[in-house]
Design an enzyme around this catalytic site. Structure first.
Site, PDB file in Angstrom:
ATOM      1  N   CYS A   1       0.842  -1.198   0.000  1.00 55.22           N
ATOM      2  CA  CYS A   1       0.000   0.000   0.000  1.00 55.22           C
ATOM      3  C   CYS A   1       0.877   1.247   0.000  1.00 55.22           C
ATOM      4  O   CYS A   1       2.041   1.208   0.354  1.00 55.22           O
ATOM      5  CB  CYS A   1      -0.960   0.042   1.170  1.00 55.22           C
ATOM      6  SG  CYS A   1      -2.095  -1.338   1.281  1.00 55.22           S
TER       7      CYS A   1
ATOM      8  N   ARG B   1       5.685  -0.925  -4.641  1.00 53.39           N
ATOM      9  CA  ARG B   1       5.349  -1.510  -3.342  1.00 53.39           C
ATOM     10  C   ARG B   1       4.322  -2.632  -3.458  1.00 53.39           C
ATOM     11  O   ARG B   1       4.147  -3.419  -2.544  1.00 53.39           O
ATOM     12  CB  ARG B   1       4.807  -0.427  -2.400  1.00 53.39           C
ATOM     13  CG  ARG B   1       5.840   0.605  -2.004  1.00 53.39           C
ATOM     14  CD  ARG B   1       5.218   1.719  -1.181  1.00 53.39           C
ATOM     15  NE  ARG B   1       4.735   1.258   0.100  1.00 53.39           N
ATOM     16  CZ  ARG B   1       5.461   1.220   1.210  1.00 53.39           C
ATOM     17  NH1 ARG B   1       6.713   1.599   1.181  1.00 53.39           N
ATOM     18  NH2 ARG B   1       4.936   0.802   2.339  1.00 53.39           N
TER      19      ARG B   1
ATOM     20  N   TRP C   1      -3.421  -2.556  -1.411  1.00 53.40           N
ATOM     21  CA  TRP C   1      -3.150  -3.986  -1.575  1.00 53.40           C
ATOM     22  C   TRP C   1      -4.193  -4.697  -0.741  1.00 53.40           C
ATOM     23  O   TRP C   1      -4.192  -4.600   0.478  1.00 53.40           O
ATOM     24  CB  TRP C   1      -1.734  -4.305  -1.109  1.00 53.40           C
ATOM     25  CG  TRP C   1      -1.260  -5.691  -1.394  1.00 53.40           C
ATOM     26  CD1 TRP C   1      -0.677  -6.134  -2.555  1.00 53.40           C
ATOM     27  CD2 TRP C   1      -1.267  -6.815  -0.497  1.00 53.40           C
ATOM     28  NE1 TRP C   1      -0.344  -7.459  -2.429  1.00 53.40           N
ATOM     29  CE2 TRP C   1      -0.698  -7.902  -1.184  1.00 53.40           C
ATOM     30  CE3 TRP C   1      -1.705  -7.009   0.810  1.00 53.40           C
ATOM     31  CZ2 TRP C   1      -0.542  -9.164  -0.608  1.00 53.40           C
ATOM     32  CZ3 TRP C   1      -1.571  -8.257   1.391  1.00 53.40           C
ATOM     33  CH2 TRP C   1      -0.999  -9.314   0.681  1.00 53.40           C
TER      34      TRP C   1
ATOM     35  N   ASN D   1      -3.162   2.383   5.552  1.00 52.19           N
ATOM     36  CA  ASN D   1      -2.354   1.172   5.396  1.00 52.19           C
ATOM     37  C   ASN D   1      -2.429   0.397   6.708  1.00 52.19           C
ATOM     38  O   ASN D   1      -2.349   0.988   7.784  1.00 52.19           O
ATOM     39  CB  ASN D   1      -0.884   1.508   5.128  1.00 52.19           C
ATOM     40  CG  ASN D   1      -0.668   2.167   3.788  1.00 52.19           C
ATOM     41  OD1 ASN D   1      -1.560   2.208   2.952  1.00 52.19           O
ATOM     42  ND2 ASN D   1       0.531   2.693   3.580  1.00 52.19           N
ATOM     43  N   GLY D   2      -2.529  -0.925   6.627  1.00 47.37           N
ATOM     44  CA  GLY D   2      -2.566  -1.736   7.834  1.00 47.37           C
ATOM     45  C   GLY D   2      -3.837  -2.558   7.918  1.00 47.37           C
ATOM     46  O   GLY D   2      -4.572  -2.703   6.939  1.00 47.37           O
TER      47      GLY D   2
ATOM     48  N   GLU E   1      16.675 -19.470  -2.702  1.00 48.41           N
ATOM     49  CA  GLU E   1      16.490 -18.115  -3.209  1.00 48.41           C
ATOM     50  C   GLU E   1      16.293 -18.110  -4.723  1.00 48.41           C
ATOM     51  O   GLU E   1      15.466 -17.358  -5.256  1.00 48.41           O
ATOM     52  CB  GLU E   1      17.682 -17.240  -2.812  1.00 48.41           C
ATOM     53  CG  GLU E   1      17.673 -15.826  -3.376  1.00 48.41           C
ATOM     54  CD  GLU E   1      16.501 -14.978  -2.898  1.00 48.41           C
ATOM     55  OE1 GLU E   1      16.292 -13.902  -3.495  1.00 48.41           O
ATOM     56  OE2 GLU E   1      15.790 -15.382  -1.956  1.00 48.41           O
TER      57      GLU E   1
ATOM     58  N   LYS F   1      13.004 -16.615  -6.593  1.00 48.50           N
ATOM     59  CA  LYS F   1      13.033 -15.588  -7.629  1.00 48.50           C
ATOM     60  C   LYS F   1      12.204 -16.017  -8.836  1.00 48.50           C
ATOM     61  O   LYS F   1      11.459 -15.225  -9.405  1.00 48.50           O
ATOM     62  CB  LYS F   1      14.480 -15.306  -8.068  1.00 48.50           C
ATOM     63  CG  LYS F   1      15.281 -14.488  -7.094  1.00 48.50           C
ATOM     64  CD  LYS F   1      14.907 -13.043  -7.084  1.00 48.50           C
ATOM     65  CE  LYS F   1      14.303 -12.480  -5.865  1.00 48.50           C
ATOM     66  NZ  LYS F   1      14.284 -13.001  -4.588  1.00 48.50           N
TER      67      LYS F   1
ATOM     68  N   GLU G   1       8.472 -15.872  -7.931  1.00 44.64           N
ATOM     69  CA  GLU G   1       7.968 -14.517  -7.707  1.00 44.64           C
ATOM     70  C   GLU G   1       7.642 -13.793  -8.998  1.00 44.64           C
ATOM     71  O   GLU G   1       6.611 -13.120  -9.087  1.00 44.64           O
ATOM     72  CB  GLU G   1       9.020 -13.686  -6.950  1.00 44.64           C
ATOM     73  CG  GLU G   1       9.126 -13.990  -5.473  1.00 44.64           C
ATOM     74  CD  GLU G   1      10.183 -13.128  -4.812  1.00 44.64           C
ATOM     75  OE1 GLU G   1       9.885 -12.573  -3.740  1.00 44.64           O
ATOM     76  OE2 GLU G   1      11.292 -13.011  -5.346  1.00 44.64           O
TER      77      GLU G   1
ATOM     78  N   HIS H   1      14.781 -38.170  -1.313  1.00 46.91           N
ATOM     79  CA  HIS H   1      13.789 -38.420  -0.276  1.00 46.91           C
ATOM     80  C   HIS H   1      12.418 -37.862  -0.661  1.00 46.91           C
ATOM     81  O   HIS H   1      11.644 -37.459   0.211  1.00 46.91           O
ATOM     82  CB  HIS H   1      14.258 -37.836   1.060  1.00 46.91           C
ATOM     83  CG  HIS H   1      15.483 -38.479   1.599  1.00 46.91           C
ATOM     84  ND1 HIS H   1      15.516 -39.778   2.039  1.00 46.91           N
ATOM     85  CD2 HIS H   1      16.751 -38.004   1.726  1.00 46.91           C
ATOM     86  CE1 HIS H   1      16.738 -40.086   2.440  1.00 46.91           C
ATOM     87  NE2 HIS H   1      17.510 -39.018   2.265  1.00 46.91           N
TER      88      HIS H   1
ATOM     89  N   LYS I   1       6.346  -4.946  -1.923  1.00 50.71           N
ATOM     90  CA  LYS I   1       7.751  -4.760  -1.595  1.00 50.71           C
ATOM     91  C   LYS I   1       7.987  -4.775  -0.088  1.00 50.71           C
ATOM     92  O   LYS I   1       8.887  -5.435   0.403  1.00 50.71           O
ATOM     93  CB  LYS I   1       8.243  -3.430  -2.180  1.00 50.71           C
ATOM     94  CG  LYS I   1       9.735  -3.179  -1.974  1.00 50.71           C
ATOM     95  CD  LYS I   1      10.570  -4.216  -2.689  1.00 50.71           C
ATOM     96  CE  LYS I   1      12.038  -4.019  -2.487  1.00 50.71           C
ATOM     97  NZ  LYS I   1      12.814  -5.116  -3.067  1.00 50.71           N
TER      98      LYS I   1
END
Length: 608
Positions: free
Chosen positions: A2, A27, A74, A100-101, A481, A485, A488, A504, A603
């Site tokens: 947001c 963001r 968001w 926001n929140g 990571e 990536k 995402e 396994h 973000k």
């Protein structure tokens, strides 16, 4: 997550607010809106989707307002629709609010307000705040906001305007960042300095429980309990040029290519060649405590959690101190044991990650010293931690973190060096590590020079729907990571595993349609990784290897090779991650994805 911007001044507000929203697109958001104080009263427009849709709605309109608030949302409560977008209005259309929140007790407050005659239009928790302010408003907007916020459980960063208080914006925060910007005969409020940096670099970071009244001729800061606060003006070190693309197609690509510089910046002034150690002034006051450490906990989320895992390997190997890595989102809910001799590190690029802030506060409540590793000067974690280290990566606009990750690893390598030298690491080993850290930026550049080669590999595989990433030792977190990536930004399903764990379970996925990316460097586990590759090839799985320059043997085992320069083993993640970042980037571009603003992601994650 947001974005909020508000303006009061001599200039037309609408263009300033719209430009500020665009600066915060990175963001993560799914709708946007704006409220202006026009002569006829409050005017507002809002739209689901990209800011360009809002811009089109406003394009043919003429405004004279010199005060306004705007927002990118968001979605949490309620779908991303025009109706649920911010700003929200009270029953009479006189009060506008952006938020926001999350308001945790919104359901009970909603029922209470309904019983008092308030009519609700949206599915959001935010609308409750606007009606609460209306409930308490008697001509004093500041007092109404204070009384309303005292009824709220949850987190918020808000900006509020009223038709009956036409020259002021009231802003407040609890758990969601807000800054006040000081200009010349104009003032700003924003959730992110990038939104206002074009106009001022003089800001006040509001603390939790504080609020500001912003007017053209100045601003005042108090607590929610109406205790006056003397604001501390800070100067933002970033420049506007740093948050532009600089000729690159995407912010993410620009930030990948900035890594030789950002890694160097993370070490600048911190390498003590004479003492074969690191000099970290932000944790210098805690040196006595560091010398008596029995245990370290590192807590973080997402990409920062992967960096923390690498830090665990480094610190345990170099300093022989037991290290635990915790998801910040789980840490505070499992009654963590904090004993004397335990130090906690928290890692967050933004310094505003809600879960990581909560973990920091929980550790402090249990008596631990908490040191922060973050990027943003003046952020909540930077202010509330007991000390720490800035990574100095500069603004990272791409939602998928790249340069912040390598800067975090660099700082963790310095911490491991310092702790190691305080214990039993030899002068020779410390000198070797310093010399190799100095060489890393140039070696990263050599990998970046292979960009077209990596793009060609991406072109062969970008239509696949599943990937497996494998690594061992220091490069197991790199595999995690690399998979993150790819997920995402390209929306390809990808899993990262320790290479030995493949047999396994994940080996059941292997066939000729599922590529595996294997980090196969000539390190202490090289022979083991080759055996894992053979297990994949026996099942006809295509393999892309990240290998050490000069390794001719690897070509007999795999289908494609991307080489990286040799370095000492603890520092290999700084090199092995670079081709994985580029591979994910190019596959996302080839699939037509929005690289800088991937769907559903934000973000700075400021909700739980």
């Amino acid at each position: 997550m947001c974005g909020i911007i508000g303006y009061v001044g001599e200039r037309l507000a609408a263009p300033i607010l719209l430009a500020g929203l665009k600066r915060m697109e990175y963001r993560g958001y799914d709708s946007s809106g704006m409220a202006l104080m026009e002569p006829a009263g409050l005017l507002f427009e809002k739209s689901a989707g990209k800011i360009s849709r809002l811009e089109n709605v406003l394009a043919d309109r003429e405004f004279v307002s010199k005060i306004g608030i705007a927002h990118t949302r968001w979605a949490t409560h309620g779908e991303p629709t025009d109706l649920n977008a911010h700003p929200h209005l009270d029953c009479k259309g006189k009060i506008a609010l952006v938020h926001n929140g999350i308001i945790e007790n919104y359901a009970s407050l909603r029922e209470l307000l309904k019983s008092r005659g308030h009519m609700f239009r949206t599915d959001t928790d935010t609308e409750i705040l606007c009606h609460l302010v209306e409930e308490y408003y008697d001509g004093d907007l500041v007092k109404a906001v204070q009384l309303a916020l005292r009824q709220v459980d949850g987190t918020y960063g808000i900006a509020v305007m009223s038709k009956d208080s036409p020259g002021e914006i009231v802003a407040a925060r609890l758990g969601s960042p807000l800054v006040v910007g000081r200009g010349n005969k104009e003032n700003f409020v924003a959730s992110d300095v990038s939104a206002i940096l074009q106009h001022t670099n003089q800001v006040v970071y509001l603390e939790d429980g504080e609020m500001a009244v912003i007017r053209q001729d100045g601003f005042e800061v108090t607590t929610i309990e109406n205790v006056k606060v003397t604001p501390q003006i800070k100067e933002v070190e970033w420049t506007l040029e740093q948050i532009e693309k600089g000729g690159f197609a995407h912010f993410m690509l620009k930030e990948i290519f900035e890594q030789p510089t950002t890694i160097k910046n993370a070490t600048r002034g911190r390498l003590d060649v004479k003492g074969a150690t690191a000099r970290l002034n932000g944790i210098k006051p805690h040196l006595d405590e560091l010398g008596a450490l029995k245990r370290i906990i590192i807590t973080a989320c997402g990409t920062s959690w992967h960096a923390a895992m690498i830090g665990e390997y480094m610190i345990e190997a170099q300093a022989r101190i037991p290290v635990e890595v915790e998801y910040a989102s789980e840490f505070r809910y499992r009654a963590p044991i904090i004993e004397p001799g335990t130090l906690v590190f928290v890692i967050s690029q933004s310094g505003e990650t809600t879960d990581t802030q909560a973990a920091m506060r929980e550790a402090q409540r249990k008596g631990a010293t908490v040191l922060g590793i973050c990027n943003v000067v003046g952020s909540t974690i930077a202010r509330e931690s007991d000390g720490g280290v800035y990574i100095h990566a500069g603004p990272e606009i791409g939602v998928a973190s790249t340069k912040a990750f390598t800067s975090q690893i660099t700082v963790l390598s310095l911490i491991s060096l310092m702790l190691g030298r305080m214990r039993d690491m030899s002068f020779e080993r410390g000198t070797e590590m310093i010399n190799e850290i100095i060489r890393i930026p140039q070696k990263v550049q050599r990998i970046l020079d292979k960009n077209e080669e990596i793009k060609a590999i991406a072109n062969r595989f970008h239509q696949r729907n599943n990937f497996l990433y494998l690594g061992r030792g220091y490069n197991f977190p790199v595999a995690l990571e690399g998979a993150l990536k790819l997920k995402e930004i390209s929306y390809i399903h990808a899993e990262g595993y320790p290479a030995a764990e493949m047999k396994h379970g994940p080996i059941a996925l292997i066939d000729e349609t599922v590529p595996t990316v294997v980090i196969a460097l000539q390190d202490s586990v090289y022979g083991k990784v080759l055996s894992n590759i053979q297990e994949i090839k026996a099942r006809k799985g295509p393999v892309i290897a990240v290998a050490t320059e000069g390794d001719t043997k690897i070509y007999d085992y795999v289908d494609h090779v991307i080489t990286v320069p040799e370095t000492m083993e603890p520092l290999t993640p700084l090199l092995s991650i670079i081709p994985l970042q580029l591979l994910a980037y190019h596959m996302a571009v080839l699939r037509g994805c929005d690289v800088d603003q991937p769907r559903n992601l934000a973000k700075s994650v400021t909700v739980e």
